[in-house]
Every structure is written in structure tokens, then in C-alpha cells.
Design an enzyme around this catalytic site. Sequence first.
Site, PDB file in Angstrom:
ATOM      1  N   CYS A   1      -1.538   0.570  -0.932  1.00 45.64           N
ATOM      2  CA  CYS A   1      -2.421  -0.111   0.031  1.00 45.64           C
ATOM      3  C   CYS A   1      -1.734  -1.185   0.860  1.00 45.64           C
ATOM      4  O   CYS A   1      -2.318  -1.672   1.831  1.00 45.64           O
ATOM      5  CB  CYS A   1      -3.619  -0.705  -0.706  1.00 45.64           C
ATOM      6  SG  CYS A   1      -4.581   0.525  -1.594  1.00 45.64           S
TER       7      CYS A   1
ATOM      8  N   HIS B   1     -10.895   1.125   5.007  1.00 48.13           N
ATOM      9  CA  HIS B   1      -9.556   0.860   4.478  1.00 48.13           C
ATOM     10  C   HIS B   1      -8.707   2.134   4.555  1.00 48.13           C
ATOM     11  O   HIS B   1      -8.542   2.838   3.566  1.00 48.13           O
ATOM     12  CB  HIS B   1      -9.701   0.371   3.029  1.00 48.13           C
ATOM     13  CG  HIS B   1      -8.421   0.201   2.276  1.00 48.13           C
ATOM     14  ND1 HIS B   1      -7.215  -0.112   2.876  1.00 48.13           N
ATOM     15  CD2 HIS B   1      -8.155   0.305   0.937  1.00 48.13           C
ATOM     16  CE1 HIS B   1      -6.275  -0.203   1.935  1.00 48.13           C
ATOM     17  NE2 HIS B   1      -6.825   0.060   0.765  1.00 48.13           N
TER      18      HIS B   1
ATOM     19  N   CYS C   1      -4.608  -5.994  -2.833  1.00 46.24           N
ATOM     20  CA  CYS C   1      -4.201  -5.424  -4.108  1.00 46.24           C
ATOM     21  C   CYS C   1      -3.551  -4.074  -3.836  1.00 46.24           C
ATOM     22  O   CYS C   1      -3.718  -3.487  -2.764  1.00 46.24           O
ATOM     23  CB  CYS C   1      -5.384  -5.284  -5.057  1.00 46.24           C
ATOM     24  SG  CYS C   1      -6.715  -4.215  -4.469  1.00 46.24           S
TER      25      CYS C   1
ATOM     26  N   GLY D   1      -2.482  -0.216  -5.659  1.00 50.83           N
ATOM     27  CA  GLY D   1      -2.551   0.724  -6.766  1.00 50.83           C
ATOM     28  C   GLY D   1      -1.245   0.776  -7.536  1.00 50.83           C
ATOM     29  O   GLY D   1      -0.161   0.764  -6.955  1.00 50.83           O
TER      30      GLY D   1
END
Length: 420
Positions: free
Chosen positions: A117, A375, A405, A407
Site C-alpha cells: 500500500c 484506495h 499501513c 500489508g
Amino acid sequence: MSAPARLGQVASHLGGSKAPRTQVGVKNPDDVVIVKALRTPITRARKGGFKDTTSEFLLGTILRGLVETTNIDPALVEDICVGNVCPPGGGATTARMAAIYAGFPVTTCVQTVNRQCSSGLQAVVHIAHAIQSGMIDIGIGAGVESMSQFYGPKHQMIPDAMSDEVMAAPGVADCLIPMGFTSENVAQDFGISREKQDAFAAQSHQRAEKAQKAGLFDEEIYPVKTKVTDKDGNETEVVVSRDDGVRMDATAASLGKLRPAFSAEGTTTAGNASQVSDGAAAVLLMKRSRAIELGLSIQGKLVASAVAGVPPRIMGVGPAYAVPAVLKTANMNVDQLDIIELNEAFASQAVYSIEKLGLDIQKVNPKGGAIAFGHPLGCTGARQISTLLTELKRQNKRVGCTTMCIGGGFGMAAIFESEH
């Protein structure tokens, strides 16, 4: 320079620590500056305006937009780094195709990067590092994701077979926990209630709705002319100029009626998690001295960036550790941040991070966030920069932070200074 910033620098000198290379409030010819950060609208995957648009067209269009809005000679751009997560082959071939389509000569090189991300931000940081080291003079950090094309049950993101020996190591299996379940872990471990999550999500939609109606996204968005296909196979040419995922009139009460998405007893829903989306963004970077030489305006500068590792099972807490890390690098404190663009992967992790960091909620995502407008995984990190810098300008503020954040168990953050 503000008094707190100057005092922080003095304290670091007295303490024997090295001052950061790039400093807030100080203009240096070697600063890596942002000439322009630009994005496409963000649309709902498989439903929105880009449902029939390929990732290379999205990326090529935003690269063209960057050239058009800055008048940069494409031949001066030495490298383009593109963040993406889902495309086959790491998106390397389609990224090269996009650059050529956008009018860049074959001498302009292209690479792709996948840090989940944060890929769009990591692409920008890669280019900044290359400029700082003298490897290149001018580059573009970009991000793109067509989740309509490459995301979902038909698209395999992990191999069928895993090494038994690797899987037996402590903590390894946690890397495979689906993101929605990591959101549930954060909510359960840290007591983030469903009510808090829905209230935060409703606020995101309400802020985005208000900002959209007031035209506050217009400066950061490059409209895209594309085609959509209806259920009968008929193509229509359209111009997509606004984000289409915002739920108008969303309230905590209306979101509270949605069922949990991942477990019957869970608190994460389609209404308090980020949307699956399509979009692209690009950022033109160079040293301040080069921008002045070329007569280009400067939108802002990159001050510092940092990545922090966290347990994969609660990967959403990443911003709570990445933000302190980047503040330490910049010799700053959290109160010096005027705006924080915190990616809303899930309301659970966003609420946790805000509370853990002690952030003023009025400074966080003032125009809403990913829960409201989506997103697109590889795009978000670059998209946030355009959203941040235009909002700093509108509010006549100076310093902001983007964070998300990641993954696998990470957080990333970067500090930018507007030069409006």
C-alpha cells in the site's frame, strides 16, 4: 523558520546528533523539490468511471498530464519509478508502455516497485534518493492500480504452494492473514469499538462530500477522457473528472446498519473500510537548483521519509510507528505537523493510529480519506502527496505528513513542506 523548529535544531547540535540534510524552513539548492504532484480521479473498481480503463492508459494519461501542466521537456526526465501491487510481472512492461504512450523518449528509463500500500510513496522516495545521490537530475515517482483489471478471486496474488519449512517458522503464517482479518485483530487487541469505527468512517464521507461540493479536489485532479462499456457492449466516451465513491449523506447510524464483512462477530464492514478502486498519480521531482535553472515553479519539497516494521497480524498499526520514525529523522515533533494524510485502509487502524499518536483529528484527512473515495493500492502513496500539498496551500499552512499501513507488517511516512 519557526521558533520550535530552530530550538529542535539547536538541541540536536548540542546533543551531538547530526542535523537532517533537508530542513523545514531552510531552502537549499540541493533540496529535492516537487514541481508538481497530480492525480486522476479515483473511481470504484468494476463499477465506476474507470471500470473499462486499463492500468497503462491510466498511468500514461497522468504522465501526459504532468508534462502538460508543467511544460517539462519529456527528454529531460531520466527515470520514472512506478508503484503498483496487482499487475502481472510487477507491471514492468505496462509501465514502459505507458511512458512511451505519454510521449517520453526511449531514453527515459522506467522501473516499478511493490511495497504494497505504500508503493506510490516508495516510488517517489526511490526517485528522490536517486536525485540526492546524483545518479539522475530529474525523475518522476508515480503510482497506479486498476483493481478492476487485476484484483479479486480471479487474480492470484500468492503462490499455491509454500515451503513447509518456511511456514513452520514463528510469525511467518501471519504474513498470509487477509487484510480484513488484520483489521479485526487491531479492533479486538486495542478495543476499537464498532461505534468508533462507524463514526470515523461517516466523518470521512462527510468531509469528502463537503470538499467535493466546494471544488477542493479540482486542483489536484487531472480529468481523464476514456470509454465505458454498458451491459450490451456499447462504448461511450466520457470525461471522468471527480472521485465517484463518496457516499453522500453517510452517517454513523446508516453505516451502523451494514453487516460485518469478515466474521459474524466482527466490526469491519464495507462502510468502514477503504473501497476497492482504480486510479493513478504522478510526482515530478528534481533538485531546487535545477528547477530554478529551468524556470519551473516549486509546489513543495520532500523533507524526510521512514519505514517501520510491525507484527503482520496487526499490520494496520504501522502509521503509529512510522510517523515517530520520520519525525525523529527530521528532528521534529508531532505538533509541528499542520496536516496529516493518513490512509484509511480500515477505520479500526486509522482510529488506533490517531489515538496512539495523539493527533488532532482536525488535522487528519481534512478532505476525507480512502474510506470515502478509495484506495487504489499502488496509487495511494503518490495520490496523498497531491492531496496534501494542495490542502496545505488552501489552508496557508506549511508542513504535512503522509502515512499508511502496509500489508505484511509495516508502516511508511513522509514529511513534506509546501512552498506556495
